[in-house]
Design a protein around this motif. Structure first.
Motif, PDB file in Angstrom:
ATOM      1  N   MET A   7       0.842  -1.183   0.000  1.00 58.77           N
ATOM      2  CA  MET A   7       0.000   0.000   0.000  1.00 58.77           C
ATOM      3  C   MET A   7       0.886   1.246   0.000  1.00 58.77           C
ATOM      4  N   ASN A   8       0.452   2.243  -0.714  1.00 60.62           N
ATOM      5  CA  ASN A   8       1.192   3.496  -0.847  1.00 60.62           C
ATOM      6  C   ASN A   8       0.962   4.360   0.395  1.00 60.62           C
ATOM      7  N   SER A   9       2.049   4.740   1.082  1.00 52.74           N
ATOM      8  CA  SER A   9       1.901   5.582   2.275  1.00 52.74           C
ATOM      9  C   SER A   9       1.902   7.067   1.924  1.00 52.74           C
ATOM     10  N   ASN A  10       2.234   7.412   0.685  1.00 55.64           N
ATOM     11  CA  ASN A  10       2.190   8.793   0.214  1.00 55.64           C
ATOM     12  C   ASN A  10       0.801   9.031  -0.361  1.00 55.64           C
ATOM     13  N   ARG A  11      -0.119   9.503   0.470  1.00 49.72           N
ATOM     14  CA  ARG A  11      -1.503   9.650   0.055  1.00 49.72           C
ATOM     15  C   ARG A  11      -2.014  11.019   0.472  1.00 49.72           C
ATOM     16  N   VAL A  12      -2.714  11.701  -0.427  1.00 54.59           N
ATOM     17  CA  VAL A  12      -3.308  12.991  -0.130  1.00 54.59           C
ATOM     18  C   VAL A  12      -4.719  13.014  -0.709  1.00 54.59           C
ATOM     19  N   THR A  13      -5.645  13.641   0.017  1.00 48.40           N
ATOM     20  CA  THR A  13      -7.007  13.839  -0.482  1.00 48.40           C
ATOM     21  C   THR A  13      -7.303  15.330  -0.430  1.00 48.40           C
ATOM     22  N   LEU A  14      -7.751  15.864  -1.558  1.00 42.89           N
ATOM     23  CA  LEU A  14      -8.101  17.276  -1.668  1.00 42.89           C
ATOM     24  C   LEU A  14      -9.531  17.399  -2.163  1.00 42.89           C
ATOM     25  N   ILE A  15     -10.228  18.415  -1.669  1.00 43.81           N
ATOM     26  CA  ILE A  15     -11.559  18.753  -2.178  1.00 43.81           C
ATOM     27  C   ILE A  15     -11.485  20.203  -2.620  1.00 43.81           C
ATOM     28  N   GLY A  16     -11.821  20.431  -3.884  1.00 42.90           N
ATOM     29  CA  GLY A  16     -11.723  21.778  -4.410  1.00 42.90           C
ATOM     30  C   GLY A  16     -12.540  21.958  -5.664  1.00 42.90           C
ATOM     31  N   LYS A  17     -12.398  23.127  -6.255  1.00 41.02           N
ATOM     32  CA  LYS A  17     -13.152  23.511  -7.445  1.00 41.02           C
ATOM     33  C   LYS A  17     -12.237  23.467  -8.666  1.00 41.02           C
ATOM     34  N   LEU A  18     -12.733  22.880  -9.759  1.00 45.03           N
ATOM     35  CA  LEU A  18     -11.970  22.878 -11.004  1.00 45.03           C
ATOM     36  C   LEU A  18     -11.984  24.284 -11.588  1.00 45.03           C
ATOM     37  N   LEU A  19     -10.789  24.807 -11.862  1.00 44.61           N
ATOM     38  CA  LEU A  19     -10.674  26.164 -12.396  1.00 44.61           C
ATOM     39  C   LEU A  19     -10.763  26.198 -13.921  1.00 44.61           C
ATOM     40  N   ASP A  20     -10.692  25.038 -14.547  1.00 48.24           N
ATOM     41  CA  ASP A  20     -10.738  24.946 -16.001  1.00 48.24           C
ATOM     42  C   ASP A  20     -11.235  23.554 -16.371  1.00 48.24           C
ATOM     43  N   ASP A  21     -11.607  23.361 -17.623  1.00 55.46           N
ATOM     44  CA  ASP A  21     -11.962  22.030 -18.100  1.00 55.46           C
ATOM     45  C   ASP A  21     -10.705  21.154 -18.093  1.00 55.46           C
ATOM     46  N   PRO A  22     -10.860  19.837 -17.991  1.00 54.12           N
ATOM     47  CA  PRO A  22      -9.694  18.948 -18.032  1.00 54.12           C
ATOM     48  C   PRO A  22      -8.910  19.121 -19.336  1.00 54.12           C
ATOM     49  N   LYS A  23      -7.592  18.972 -19.245  1.00 54.01           N
ATOM     50  CA  LYS A  23      -6.705  19.040 -20.410  1.00 54.01           C
ATOM     51  C   LYS A  23      -6.142  17.648 -20.660  1.00 54.01           C
ATOM     52  N   VAL A  24      -6.099  17.245 -21.931  1.00 56.69           N
ATOM     53  CA  VAL A  24      -5.563  15.936 -22.293  1.00 56.69           C
ATOM     54  C   VAL A  24      -4.295  16.139 -23.112  1.00 56.69           C
ATOM     55  N   ARG A  25      -3.202  15.499 -22.669  1.00 54.84           N
ATOM     56  CA  ARG A  25      -1.946  15.508 -23.419  1.00 54.84           C
ATOM     57  C   ARG A  25      -1.623  14.066 -23.794  1.00 54.84           C
ATOM     58  N   THR A  26      -1.065  13.893 -24.967  1.00 54.12           N
ATOM     59  CA  THR A  26      -0.623  12.578 -25.407  1.00 54.12           C
ATOM     60  C   THR A  26       0.892  12.593 -25.483  1.00 54.12           C
ATOM     61  N   ILE A  27       1.517  11.615 -24.832  1.00 56.31           N
ATOM     62  CA  ILE A  27       2.971  11.502 -24.899  1.00 56.31           C
ATOM     63  C   ILE A  27       3.316  10.247 -25.689  1.00 56.31           C
ATOM     64  N   GLU A  28       4.360  10.367 -26.482  1.00 57.37           N
ATOM     65  CA  GLU A  28       4.809   9.237 -27.294  1.00 57.37           C
ATOM     66  C   GLU A  28       5.739   8.365 -26.461  1.00 57.37           C
ATOM     67  N   LEU A  29       5.493   7.071 -26.512  1.00 56.89           N
ATOM     68  CA  LEU A  29       6.310   6.089 -25.817  1.00 56.89           C
ATOM     69  C   LEU A  29       6.795   5.065 -26.827  1.00 56.89           C
ATOM     70  N   ARG A  30       7.769   4.278 -26.445  1.00 57.29           N
ATOM     71  CA  ARG A  30       8.185   3.182 -27.319  1.00 57.29           C
ATOM     72  C   ARG A  30       7.008   2.265 -27.580  1.00 57.29           C
ATOM     73  N   GLY A  31       6.717   2.069 -28.833  1.00 63.92           N
ATOM     74  CA  GLY A  31       5.638   1.150 -29.177  1.00 63.92           C
ATOM     75  C   GLY A  31       4.246   1.714 -28.998  1.00 63.92           C
ATOM     76  N   GLY A  32       4.082   3.011 -28.852  1.00 57.28           N
ATOM     77  CA  GLY A  32       2.742   3.564 -28.722  1.00 57.28           C
ATOM     78  C   GLY A  32       2.721   4.940 -28.102  1.00 57.28           C
ATOM     79  N   SER A  33       1.585   5.246 -27.498  1.00 60.74           N
ATOM     80  CA  SER A  33       1.415   6.540 -26.851  1.00 60.74           C
ATOM     81  C   SER A  33       0.556   6.359 -25.604  1.00 60.74           C
ATOM     82  N   SER A  34       0.548   7.387 -24.776  1.00 60.28           N
ATOM     83  CA  SER A  34      -0.224   7.351 -23.545  1.00 60.28           C
ATOM     84  C   SER A  34      -0.806   8.739 -23.294  1.00 60.28           C
ATOM     85  N   ASP A  35      -2.023   8.774 -22.775  1.00 54.34           N
ATOM     86  CA  ASP A  35      -2.655  10.043 -22.435  1.00 54.34           C
ATOM     87  C   ASP A  35      -2.422  10.371 -20.968  1.00 54.34           C
TER      88      ASP A  35
END
Length: 111
Positions: free
Chosen positions: A1-29
């Motif tokens: 289990m991960n001991s580095n854990r944080v929970t935040l409650i807040g307001k989104l200041l903008d719409d979500p942004k999606v970036r695609t990164i190129e990896l060996r053999g494909g890509s990931s968002d």
């Protein structure tokens, strides 16, 4: 289990942004959110980077002004600026596969 854990409650200041990164053999968002968290008079803003495909879909459905609860791990990223050769860093919340979550709590009321 991960001991580095944080929970935040807040307001989104903008719409979500999606970036695609190129990896060996494909890509990931990566889906990024900008979250404002208020505590009395103090206002803090956090970047949330989502790597988990299931949580990415939940985040993509959210829009600016939504109140969200985010659980993830704190991360620190560093890189050297190519023009100034100075080190730059940022702290952000990461949601890895099966290690965090995001959920909408409805529209924010002056959160």
């Amino acid at each position: 289990m991960n001991s580095n854990r944080v929970t935040l409650i807040g307001k989104l200041l903008d719409d979500p942004k999606v970036r695609t990164i190129e990896l060996r053999g494909g890509s990931s968002d990566i889906v990024s959110l900008w979250l404002e968290v208020r505590n009395g008079e103090r206002v803090d803003r956090f970047t949330v980077e989502i790597y988990c495909p299931a949580q990415q879909e939940a985040a993509k459905a959210m829009r600016q002004g939504v109140r969200a609860e985010v659980t993830g791990a704190l991360r620190h990223d560093r890189w050297k600026d190519k023009t100034t050769s100075k080190w730059i860093g940022k702290v952000f919340v990461a949601i890895d596969p099966a290690e965090g979550k995001i959920k909408s709590l409805g529209l924010a009321d002056n959160l």
